[in-house]
Scaffold this motif. Structure first.
Motif, PDB file in Angstrom:
ATOM      1  N   PHE A  51      89.651  25.040  -3.262  1.00 55.63           N
ATOM      2  CA  PHE A  51      90.033  26.215  -2.971  1.00 55.63           C
ATOM      3  C   PHE A  51      88.970  27.063  -2.507  1.00 55.63           C
ATOM      4  CE2 PHE A  51      89.772  30.566  -4.583  1.00 55.63           C
ATOM      5  CZ  PHE A  51      90.720  31.142  -3.733  1.00 55.63           C
ATOM      6  N   PHE A  52      87.539  27.006  -3.440  1.00 51.87           N
ATOM      7  CA  PHE A  52      86.492  27.872  -2.912  1.00 51.87           C
ATOM      8  C   PHE A  52      85.820  27.481  -1.458  1.00 51.87           C
ATOM      9  CE2 PHE A  52      85.974  28.688  -7.504  1.00 51.87           C
ATOM     10  CZ  PHE A  52      86.114  29.977  -7.175  1.00 51.87           C
ATOM     11  N   ASN A  53      86.012  26.076  -1.311  1.00 52.39           N
ATOM     12  CA  ASN A  53      85.458  25.712   0.204  1.00 52.39           C
ATOM     13  C   ASN A  53      86.198  26.283   1.167  1.00 52.39           C
ATOM     14  OD1 ASN A  53      83.357  24.205  -0.921  1.00 52.39           O
ATOM     15  ND2 ASN A  53      84.370  22.018  -0.588  1.00 52.39           N
ATOM     16  N   LYS A  84      93.162  15.714 -16.525  1.00 51.42           N
ATOM     17  CA  LYS A  84      93.483  17.005 -15.937  1.00 51.42           C
ATOM     18  C   LYS A  84      92.647  18.042 -15.853  1.00 51.42           C
ATOM     19  CE  LYS A  84      96.314  16.823 -19.737  1.00 51.42           C
ATOM     20  NZ  LYS A  84      97.378  17.083 -20.890  1.00 51.42           N
ATOM     21  N   LEU A  85      91.482  17.948 -16.431  1.00 58.43           N
ATOM     22  CA  LEU A  85      90.199  18.639 -16.336  1.00 58.43           C
ATOM     23  C   LEU A  85      89.802  18.556 -15.125  1.00 58.43           C
ATOM     24  CD1 LEU A  85      88.351  21.003 -17.117  1.00 58.43           C
ATOM     25  CD2 LEU A  85      87.033  19.317 -18.665  1.00 58.43           C
ATOM     26  N   THR A  86      89.640  17.334 -14.727  1.00 60.27           N
ATOM     27  CA  THR A  86      88.726  16.834 -13.597  1.00 60.27           C
ATOM     28  C   THR A  86      89.728  17.401 -12.206  1.00 60.27           C
ATOM     29  OG1 THR A  86      87.923  14.951 -14.613  1.00 60.27           O
ATOM     30  CG2 THR A  86      87.882  15.147 -12.201  1.00 60.27           C
ATOM     31  N   ALA A  87      91.195  17.029 -12.219  1.00 59.03           N
ATOM     32  CA  ALA A  87      91.939  17.656 -11.227  1.00 59.03           C
ATOM     33  C   ALA A  87      91.875  19.025 -11.040  1.00 59.03           C
ATOM     34  CB  ALA A  87      93.340  17.123 -11.532  1.00 59.03           C
ATOM     35  N   ALA A  88      91.730  19.809 -12.144  1.00 53.50           N
ATOM     36  CA  ALA A  88      91.700  21.246 -12.022  1.00 53.50           C
ATOM     37  C   ALA A  88      90.539  21.703 -11.525  1.00 53.50           C
ATOM     38  CB  ALA A  88      91.841  21.969 -13.576  1.00 53.50           C
ATOM     39  N   ALA A  89      89.473  20.920 -11.688  1.00 53.14           N
ATOM     40  CA  ALA A  89      88.127  21.470 -11.174  1.00 53.14           C
ATOM     41  C   ALA A  89      87.797  21.120  -9.921  1.00 53.14           C
ATOM     42  CB  ALA A  89      87.093  20.626 -12.027  1.00 53.14           C
ATOM     43  N   ILE A  90      88.566  19.695  -9.255  1.00 53.16           N
ATOM     44  CA  ILE A  90      88.807  19.653  -7.783  1.00 53.16           C
ATOM     45  C   ILE A  90      89.477  20.651  -7.197  1.00 53.16           C
ATOM     46  CG2 ILE A  90      89.480  17.716  -5.981  1.00 53.16           C
ATOM     47  CD1 ILE A  90      88.927  15.727  -8.317  1.00 53.16           C
ATOM     48  N   ALA A  91      90.679  21.016  -7.800  1.00 55.77           N
ATOM     49  CA  ALA A  91      91.509  21.853  -6.961  1.00 55.77           C
ATOM     50  C   ALA A  91      91.032  23.195  -6.647  1.00 55.77           C
ATOM     51  CB  ALA A  91      92.767  22.026  -7.746  1.00 55.77           C
ATOM     52  N   SER A  92      90.033  23.617  -7.558  1.00 51.86           N
ATOM     53  CA  SER A  92      89.163  24.977  -7.509  1.00 51.86           C
ATOM     54  C   SER A  92      88.162  24.864  -6.695  1.00 51.86           C
ATOM     55  CB  SER A  92      88.870  25.444  -9.088  1.00 51.86           C
ATOM     56  OG  SER A  92      87.870  24.701  -9.444  1.00 51.86           O
ATOM     57  N   LEU A 147      77.360  20.081 -11.011  1.00 56.84           N
ATOM     58  CA  LEU A 147      77.741  21.432 -10.591  1.00 56.84           C
ATOM     59  C   LEU A 147      76.507  22.597 -10.596  1.00 56.84           C
ATOM     60  CD1 LEU A 147      81.500  21.419 -11.929  1.00 56.84           C
ATOM     61  CD2 LEU A 147      80.731  21.156  -9.407  1.00 56.84           C
ATOM     62  N   SER A 148      75.711  22.345 -11.607  1.00 55.06           N
ATOM     63  CA  SER A 148      74.810  23.414 -11.762  1.00 55.06           C
ATOM     64  C   SER A 148      73.545  22.997 -10.734  1.00 55.06           C
ATOM     65  CB  SER A 148      74.026  23.390 -13.339  1.00 55.06           C
ATOM     66  OG  SER A 148      73.468  21.846 -13.527  1.00 55.06           O
ATOM     67  N   MET A 208      77.399  24.889  -2.383  1.00 57.39           N
ATOM     68  CA  MET A 208      76.803  25.261  -3.564  1.00 57.39           C
ATOM     69  C   MET A 208      77.421  26.236  -4.172  1.00 57.39           C
ATOM     70  SD  MET A 208      74.087  23.202  -3.590  1.00 57.39           S
ATOM     71  CE  MET A 208      73.136  22.155  -2.765  1.00 57.39           C
ATOM     72  N   TYR A 209      77.861  27.217  -3.345  1.00 57.37           N
ATOM     73  CA  TYR A 209      78.630  28.362  -3.890  1.00 57.37           C
ATOM     74  C   TYR A 209      79.999  27.936  -4.653  1.00 57.37           C
ATOM     75  CZ  TYR A 209      82.218  32.270  -3.691  1.00 57.37           C
ATOM     76  OH  TYR A 209      83.107  33.109  -4.110  1.00 57.37           O
ATOM     77  N   SER A 210      80.686  26.927  -4.144  1.00 60.00           N
ATOM     78  CA  SER A 210      81.919  26.455  -4.734  1.00 60.00           C
ATOM     79  C   SER A 210      81.700  25.799  -6.000  1.00 60.00           C
ATOM     80  CB  SER A 210      82.488  25.469  -3.725  1.00 60.00           C
ATOM     81  OG  SER A 210      83.133  26.320  -2.661  1.00 60.00           O
ATOM     82  N   MET A 211      80.373  24.849  -6.077  1.00 57.39           N
ATOM     83  CA  MET A 211      80.213  24.229  -7.103  1.00 57.39           C
ATOM     84  C   MET A 211      79.767  25.385  -8.378  1.00 57.39           C
ATOM     85  SD  MET A 211      77.908  21.375  -5.324  1.00 57.39           S
ATOM     86  CE  MET A 211      76.571  21.192  -6.839  1.00 57.39           C
ATOM     87  N   ALA A 212      79.124  26.225  -7.974  1.00 60.39           N
ATOM     88  CA  ALA A 212      78.740  27.214  -9.036  1.00 60.39           C
ATOM     89  C   ALA A 212      79.953  28.062  -9.631  1.00 60.39           C
ATOM     90  CB  ALA A 212      77.787  28.489  -8.475  1.00 60.39           C
ATOM     91  N   MET A 213      80.824  28.270  -8.707  1.00 57.53           N
ATOM     92  CA  MET A 213      82.135  28.987  -9.169  1.00 57.53           C
ATOM     93  C   MET A 213      82.968  28.071 -10.051  1.00 57.53           C
ATOM     94  SD  MET A 213      81.632  31.941  -8.159  1.00 57.53           S
ATOM     95  CE  MET A 213      83.338  32.929  -8.568  1.00 57.53           C
ATOM     96  N   THR A 214      83.090  26.934  -9.398  1.00 61.45           N
ATOM     97  CA  THR A 214      83.921  25.844 -10.154  1.00 61.45           C
ATOM     98  C   THR A 214      83.375  25.546 -11.727  1.00 61.45           C
ATOM     99  OG1 THR A 214      84.611  24.973  -8.135  1.00 61.45           O
ATOM    100  CG2 THR A 214      84.615  23.493 -10.106  1.00 61.45           C
ATOM    101  N   ARG A 215      82.056  25.661 -11.663  1.00 57.95           N
ATOM    102  CA  ARG A 215      81.193  25.321 -13.014  1.00 57.95           C
ATOM    103  C   ARG A 215      81.745  26.370 -14.018  1.00 57.95           C
ATOM    104  NH1 ARG A 215      76.835  26.149 -16.039  1.00 57.95           N
ATOM    105  NH2 ARG A 215      75.992  24.197 -17.225  1.00 57.95           N
ATOM    106  N   LYS A 216      81.634  27.768 -13.497  1.00 57.89           N
ATOM    107  CA  LYS A 216      82.108  28.766 -14.443  1.00 57.89           C
ATOM    108  C   LYS A 216      83.931  28.563 -14.862  1.00 57.89           C
ATOM    109  CE  LYS A 216      79.364  32.442 -12.581  1.00 57.89           C
ATOM    110  NZ  LYS A 216      79.122  33.656 -11.736  1.00 57.89           N
TER     111      LYS A 216
END
Length: 376
Positions: A233-235, A222-230, A282-283, A246-254
């Motif tokens: 989204f950012f992309n 569930k955490l992985t799916a949520a991370a992929i969705a976000s 993601l970092s 790179m932007y989307s990865m940083a925001m998703t990591r947060k």
């Protein structure tokens, strides 16, 4: 990741009205192409993959591509259809995303029941299926193509649409149906939705989590799916550029770090999963030291699938190279390739997707049709 690939006019892709919708359509097609490219290699050994020649181009400079997608694409399409149906039943303000998401989840669960019908299975819930309308009416989708045991069993056991899966599975099947989810809030204009970008991202994260628990019960899934969705989204929200991923990865990591404690119990050992590697990826300070996708597992688990997909999306310089990198391994090739393709294309725009791949995709018209309805 460098966007140095040759350009294509993508004549096989319809020219939809806005850049975001065109990017979304390309990403949906890319996900289906990745699924179809990886499907023949699933379960094969390294030796068999090399013998198959799927990683090599022919005399015309083309990869071998059969064009037949698996249950991954089927479930992605039915997820989109559930979201479409929710538009007609949703009476809540778009600014109250939790109520919106709950409504969407109910319709997606019903859509999955329709998909289950196409697999010649019946659930405990056994809602009457209208076989004359929607995706279930297409003969091309009434085919059983390597469906995941977790999704099948969870949906068979479903007693009511809002029920969460009882299993403790963290299988890769949870990773391949998040692109339509990401589009829900990415497509909301400021005039129709007062949510900030951060709130829309959180809404996407929440929706990815809730849709995942329809079929998968493990917190890592569930955490992985949520991370992929976000991430997606950012992309989509930011739009294609060399810096988008790179932007989307940083925001998703947060988002992942702020929600980690709420999702994983204190007794859960995060080091026993690949989530730790995902967070490091993601970092953007870890992947350069890794030389092959096998370092992240085989993609049978959700966290492995995301780690492999991120690694390939970061390293690939062309769409064709991405397909080969993310599929030619001894694991869940169709899921890793599908997710990698959707991440890569939604980040850079997919202008280097060759027309011959789009034209050979057997579900192309259905993918484009459902995309048009979702973004209407």
């Amino acid at each position: 990741m460098q966007n140095t690939a040759r350009k294509s006019n993508n004549k096989a892709i319809s020219q939809v009205s806005t850049p975001m919708l065109l990017n979304f359509e390309r990403a949906m097609l890319a996900a289906a192409m990745g699924d179809a490219f990886g499907l023949p290699m699933e379960f094969l050994s390294d030796k068999k993959i090399k013998q198959s020649g799927f990683h090599l181009k022919n005399a015309d400079g083309q990869l071998t591509f059969l064009g037949k997608s698996s249950d991954d694409t089927q479930l992605n399409l039915f997820t989109a259809e559930g979201i479409i149906y929710s538009k007609y039943t949703n009476k809540q303000s778009v600014n109250d995303y939790q109520l919106i998401n709950d409504t969407i989840v109910l319709e997606v669960a019903r859509a999955y029941q329709r998909w289950l019908y196409t697999q010649n299975e019946v659930s405990v819930f056994c809602e009457k299926i209208d076989t004359e309308a929607g995706l279930v009416s297409y003969p091309e989708l009434n085919q059983r193509v390597e469906p995941g045991d977790t999704c099948i069993s969870a949906l068979i056991d479903m007693e009511y649409p809002s029920q969460s899966a009882y299993n403790f599975s963290k299988g890769s099947g949870v990773t391949i149906k998040n692109l339509p989810i990401a589009m829900v809030y990415a497509a909301q204009s400021s005039s129709s939705c007062s949510l900030s970008c951060d709130q829309k991202a959180l809404a996407s994260f929440d929706l990815g989590f809730k849709v995942a628990q329809i079929t998968h019960g493990h917190p890592i899934a569930k955490l992985t799916a949520a991370a992929i969705a976000s991430l997606l989204f950012f992309n989509l929200q930011r739009g294609p550029s060399k810096n988008t991923l790179m932007y989307s990865m940083a925001m998703t990591r947060k988002l992942m770090m702020s929600n980690l404690a709420n999702i994983l119990s204190r007794s859960f050992d995060i080091q026993k999963s690949h989530i730790e590697q995902v967070i490091e990826l993601l970092s953007n300070d870890y992947y350069d030291g890794v030389k092959c996708v096998s370092a992240y597992g085989q993609g049978w688990c959700a966290d492995e699938t995301l780690a492999i997909a991120l690694y390939c999306a970061l390293h690939a310089e062309t769409f064709e190279q991405l397909l080969v990198m993310s599929a030619c391994h001894t694991g869940d090739s169709d899921s890793t390739c599908s997710l990698a393709a959707s991440i890569y294309v939604s980040a850079i725009g997919g202008e280097d997707m060759p027309d011959y791949l789009v034209e050979k995709l057997k579900l192309r018209d259905i993918v484009q049709g459902i995309t048009e309805k979702l973004t209407d």
